[in-house]
Write a protein that holds these residues in place. Sequence first.
Motif, mmCIF file in Angstrom:
data_model
loop_
_atom_site.group_PDB
_atom_site.id
_atom_site.type_symbol
_atom_site.label_atom_id
_atom_site.label_comp_id
_atom_site.label_asym_id
_atom_site.label_seq_id
_atom_site.Cartn_x
_atom_site.Cartn_y
_atom_site.Cartn_z
ATOM 1 N N VAL A 336 0.811 -1.223 0.000
ATOM 2 C CA VAL A 336 0.000 0.000 0.000
ATOM 3 C C VAL A 336 0.844 1.273 0.000
ATOM 4 C CG1 VAL A 336 -1.716 1.308 1.315
ATOM 5 C CG2 VAL A 336 -2.059 -1.139 0.877
ATOM 6 N N PRO A 337 1.836 1.386 0.922
ATOM 7 C CA PRO A 337 2.642 2.627 0.865
ATOM 8 C C PRO A 337 3.375 2.797 -0.471
ATOM 9 C CG PRO A 337 3.525 1.052 2.493
ATOM 10 C CD PRO A 337 2.215 0.519 2.047
ATOM 11 N N VAL A 338 3.783 1.694 -1.085
ATOM 12 C CA VAL A 338 4.488 1.801 -2.377
ATOM 13 C C VAL A 338 3.530 2.342 -3.443
ATOM 14 C CG1 VAL A 338 5.802 0.571 -4.141
ATOM 15 C CG2 VAL A 338 5.945 -0.158 -1.737
ATOM 16 N N ILE A 339 2.335 1.759 -3.507
ATOM 17 C CA ILE A 339 1.373 2.197 -4.531
ATOM 18 C C ILE A 339 0.981 3.659 -4.290
ATOM 19 C CG2 ILE A 339 -0.937 1.808 -5.468
ATOM 20 C CD1 ILE A 339 -0.542 -1.193 -4.807
ATOM 21 N N GLU A 340 0.805 4.029 -3.014
ATOM 22 C CA GLU A 340 0.465 5.429 -2.725
ATOM 23 C C GLU A 340 1.585 6.367 -3.165
ATOM 24 O OE1 GLU A 340 -2.689 4.967 1.002
ATOM 25 O OE2 GLU A 340 -0.524 5.047 1.426
ATOM 26 N N ALA A 341 2.811 5.946 -2.932
ATOM 27 C CA ALA A 341 3.941 6.793 -3.338
ATOM 28 C C ALA A 341 4.007 6.902 -4.862
ATOM 29 C CB ALA A 341 5.241 6.219 -2.785
ATOM 30 N N ASP A 343 1.559 6.671 -6.906
ATOM 31 C CA ASP A 343 0.443 7.519 -7.320
ATOM 32 C C ASP A 343 0.804 8.998 -7.142
ATOM 33 O OD1 ASP A 343 -2.294 8.271 -7.989
ATOM 34 O OD2 ASP A 343 -2.563 8.630 -5.830
ATOM 35 N N ARG A 344 1.365 9.326 -5.983
ATOM 36 C CA ARG A 344 1.740 10.733 -5.717
ATOM 37 C C ARG A 344 2.781 11.213 -6.714
ATOM 38 N NH1 ARG A 344 1.677 9.314 -0.290
ATOM 39 N NH2 ARG A 344 3.936 8.929 -0.351
ATOM 40 N N LEU A 345 3.765 10.378 -6.935
ATOM 41 C CA LEU A 345 4.852 10.722 -7.852
ATOM 42 C C LEU A 345 4.323 10.987 -9.269
ATOM 43 C CD1 LEU A 345 7.746 10.657 -6.777
ATOM 44 C CD2 LEU A 345 8.047 8.426 -7.869
ATOM 45 N N ALA A 346 3.450 10.114 -9.724
ATOM 46 C CA ALA A 346 2.892 10.273 -11.068
ATOM 47 C C ALA A 346 2.029 11.525 -11.121
ATOM 48 C CB ALA A 346 2.083 9.035 -11.459
ATOM 49 N N ALA A 347 1.297 11.778 -10.016
ATOM 50 C CA ALA A 347 0.372 12.909 -9.999
ATOM 51 C C ALA A 347 1.108 14.250 -9.995
ATOM 52 C CB ALA A 347 -0.562 12.800 -8.794
ATOM 53 N N GLN A 348 2.332 14.254 -9.457
ATOM 54 C CA GLN A 348 3.101 15.513 -9.480
ATOM 55 C C GLN A 348 3.306 15.981 -10.919
ATOM 56 O OE1 GLN A 348 6.723 14.727 -7.293
ATOM 57 N NE2 GLN A 348 5.570 14.513 -5.357
ATOM 58 N N ALA A 349 3.615 15.039 -11.787
ATOM 59 C CA ALA A 349 3.846 15.405 -13.187
ATOM 60 C C ALA A 349 2.532 15.468 -13.969
ATOM 61 C CB ALA A 349 4.789 14.401 -13.831
ATOM 62 N N ILE A 358 -4.629 5.946 -8.212
ATOM 63 C CA ILE A 358 -5.684 5.730 -7.212
ATOM 64 C C ILE A 358 -6.760 6.795 -7.447
ATOM 65 C CG2 ILE A 358 -6.234 5.563 -4.754
ATOM 66 C CD1 ILE A 358 -3.235 5.042 -4.242
ATOM 67 N N ASP A 359 -7.970 6.365 -7.729
ATOM 68 C CA ASP A 359 -9.014 7.362 -8.027
ATOM 69 C C ASP A 359 -9.691 7.851 -6.749
ATOM 70 O OD1 ASP A 359 -10.983 5.564 -7.238
ATOM 71 O OD2 ASP A 359 -11.574 5.026 -9.290
#
Length: 758
Positions: A336-341, A343-349, A358-359
């Motif tokens: 879970v923490p990996v997928i959340e990270a 997601d955040r990383l992709a969302a920054q760009a 993650i919707d």
Amino acid sequence: MLKTALTQTLWDRFHVKPEQASRRQFYLALLSIAQAETARRPRNAGPKKLYYVSAEFLIGKLLSNNLLSLGLYEEAEQFLAGFGHTLAEVEEEEDEPSLGNGGLGRLAACFLDSIAALGLPGDGVGLNYHEGLFRQAIRQRKQCEEPDPWISPASWLLPTGKRFPVAFGSCEVTAVLYDIAVPGCNGGRNALRLFDLETVNEDIIEDGISFDKTDVAHNLTLFLYPDDSDEEGRLLRLYQQYFLVSATAQLILEELRERGFAPEELDRHAVVQINDTHPSLLIPELIRLLGEEGVPLERAAAVVSRSCAYTNHTILAEALEKWPLESIETVAPQLVPVIEALDRLAAQAHPAPEVRIIDEDGLVHMARMDIHYGFRVNGVAALHTEILKKKELRPFYEIYPEKFTNKTNGITFRRWLLCGNRPLAGWIEERIGPDFRKDADALERLLPFRGDEDSLLSLLELKRGAKRRLAERLLESQGAKLDPDAVFDIQAKRLHEYKRQLMNALYAVYLYLEIKEGRRPPRPVTVLFAAKAAPAYTLAKDVIHFILCLSALVERDPAARNWLKIVMVENYNVTKAGWLIPACEISEQISLASQEASGTGNMKFMLNGAVTLGTLDGANVEIAGRVGRENIALFGKSSAEVLRLYEQGAYDPDALLREDPDLARLADFILHGPLLRLGDPDSLFRLYRDLSHKDWFMTLLDLKDYIRAKDGLLRRYEDRLRWARMSLTNIAMAGYFSSDRTIREYDRDIWHLEEARR
Ligand code: 26Q
């Protein structure tokens, strides 16, 4: 030398001479010889290795294929003939592993054959389901599911002794690794690596295919995709997925280490092909394990992104996997923490909501993760890839146009022609020599024989022989009586609404009514269906029930049964495909345009001289492009029109039935009194209601054009020389659909295994 080895093995193992040996003993002796021969070959190697990770590998029986790859086929066939056996009979002793649903799993198996044929270092990685998908039995004109066990001393599994722990939220289990060796036809070998659950327990299976879905420590490798119509089933599927990817990630990193490389060099020495989203959790799992080796998350994500590529096989919404983060928390909380990270990383760009991993409902979109954190994404036919770029995955194509690539599917000609249709392979060789055995494009040299009447007539004779052979087999296996002089019209594929088996059945209704009114077809028609339905897919099972009732109705009608016959081939699998394909004359490829990503059965039938009756969908488009419009029968609305109808919500089956009495008459037949009395009225009413009010895959849209096209094709069949020319042209133009071509393209554009060697 096979002779000596076989005689010796029969003596050592069973104390029999060849003249006394049973088929079983011949089988077991050939199995051990083939395994020993394969083991003697070097493993394909190079600076970079491919892992083709898939939840399914529909490999079929292996004896003939492996003997062919080992160069022992002819010798084995001759030696057996001396004792009154054939290889085909001996192979009946082998149980087929049913480790797949359909196209995606069979594609993976064809790819393993071609990867080995090209001498590339690449293994398949999957799961060792003890009971396969299920065995289909027909009772009271309905599909019943039974376990389909295949593991025995006669199977090809080899224990490796390798074990890996897999930690779930609730418990830890052990994955044990088995190999099935994959010999290449030009030497060398690879392997299909199948993980099994050490503590798997077949005794927890109750009646049919039911078992305690929560008992993961005992059930994980019992069945492929158990029923996911309820929450427990869905969770079990996620457990299976994590079990596969966790063990796979450990295997990949262990092999990297053994070859002397650092974890951070992963992308230079390994490439992972993710077969649809089923193994997508491999990405966060690899990143997590690199983290444990001290690689910081962003670096790990970059390395893994350069190692993983994703193949999409569908645009159907229900097949695009989305998992609740909560479910992942239950199954594999460490992810879970990996997928959340990620997601955040992709969302920054790329902050747009439609590209978030993650919707807002907390669902993890597997394909989105694959595209952000993979270096390639491919569709499986030209039209499919275009639809991905322009519609389904458009926002991603706008961000990463360089990642998108098409790889039109292919099939291995070694199984589907050289082993599967020896008489045809012989006929081809008599005309153009043996080059086509290694180079599928050489088949085009058949084209000049379009004008050779002797060749055309002998081709028709071959087809008739294959039809007789099929008739014998179906008589023996299920008591069906086929007339080899009827036209053999075959639809063999998973049962799904979009594939429109119902439309084919409604043509049979039309033909039945025509015959009843004295308008007979030019000659008898035999329509063969072969299809499994997912156990929880009610409507698909209703279609099977309708076909079986219709078959019984026609059979009971003396005025019709000599002109029309409807046969449901029980328990469709790779073996049955091997029976059906050489005998087919009309290949039904009638999916609603835009819905069939590619299809591969279409290629197998074409290669064996069938004429396609199809829509412009999937790889049919490319088949039509190669054989030309005179050598294929096309019908139906285009994918652009269909996609527009969906977008505008403009399709209305009610209105079609109100306005068109011909269509209404065919649909109403589902509720025809005598038919209802043969079957289950609840099932038939449900089918009628769906067709008349919903018909999500637009069966009625194309039905009339389908009837026109099929009637036309049956008329063309009567010009036998013209038909033989169409058949020959299909064979001659099939070369492009060799999976050797497909694999060369994957290697050239994605894997770069060959390049790394240079
Ligand atoms: C997904 C979620 C939950 C449960 C099951 C699934 C699931 C299981 C199997 C989704 C898809 C599949 C199989 C898909 C498949 O076989 N696709 C076919 O792939 C072929 C090879 O590319 C194509 O030729 C076919 O057109 C495509 O239908």
